[in-house]
Enzyme design. Sequence first.
Site, mmCIF file in Angstrom:
data_model
loop_
_atom_site.group_PDB
_atom_site.id
_atom_site.type_symbol
_atom_site.label_atom_id
_atom_site.label_comp_id
_atom_site.label_asym_id
_atom_site.label_seq_id
_atom_site.Cartn_x
_atom_site.Cartn_y
_atom_site.Cartn_z
ATOM 1 C CB CYS A 1 -1.959 1.653 6.067
ATOM 2 S SG CYS A 1 -1.237 0.820 4.648
ATOM 3 C CB CYS B 1 -6.265 -0.642 5.295
ATOM 4 S SG CYS B 1 -4.581 -1.066 5.277
ATOM 5 C CG HIS C 1 -2.203 -1.030 1.310
ATOM 6 N ND1 HIS C 1 -2.954 -0.974 2.240
ATOM 7 C CD2 HIS C 1 -2.536 -1.946 0.275
ATOM 8 C CE1 HIS C 1 -3.783 -2.085 1.944
ATOM 9 N NE2 HIS C 1 -3.521 -2.515 0.872
ATOM 10 C CD GLU D 1 -1.887 4.098 3.353
ATOM 11 O OE1 GLU D 1 -1.616 3.339 2.194
ATOM 12 O OE2 GLU D 1 -3.033 3.968 3.777
HETATM 13 ZN ZN ZN Z 1 -3.298 0.122 3.824
#
Ligand code: ZN
Length: 161
Positions: free
Chosen positions: A97, A94, A64, A66
């Site tokens: 993260c 999420c 991801h 991040e």
């Molecule tokens: Zn994430």
Amino acid sequence: MTNERSDAAGTGWARRDFMRLALIEAARAATRGEVPVGAVLVRAGEVLAADGNRTRELSDPTAHAEMLVIRAAAARLGNDRLTDCDLYVTLEPCTMCAAAISFARLRRVYYGAADPKGGAVESGVHFFAQPTCHHRPDVYGGLGESESASLLRGFFAGRRE
Ligand SMILES: [Zn+2]
């Protein structure tokens, strides 16, 4: 306005400029066929890392935006603690993260659109509010929200065609 400028330590960059950069990374992710989410990691007005989702490209479910900027910034600083660093991300983080943000000791998180389906900050598990979360960044939602949401809508509409 004054507050925004002082945040960027003399570079003349303001919060919305960092979010603009994150939105550009999100748009780039879309062109790679990735879910359009972008992130930028900033310390003292300097961009340490900027990237977008790369889960498909890297065959890595943890790639991801991040996670990528946290890893890159930590490697660049040679430190697993990113104290005094701020994250700009186009979508509500999420659970994975949010945990990484906490472990990295980030100072602030600015995010664009809320993500009721996958978010973990104002949605879902409310990660930073849990007693098992030992570092809570200051969190500001809704920065660049409409641009972020429109990128995501466009991407998913395109996939349904
Ligand atoms: Zn994430």
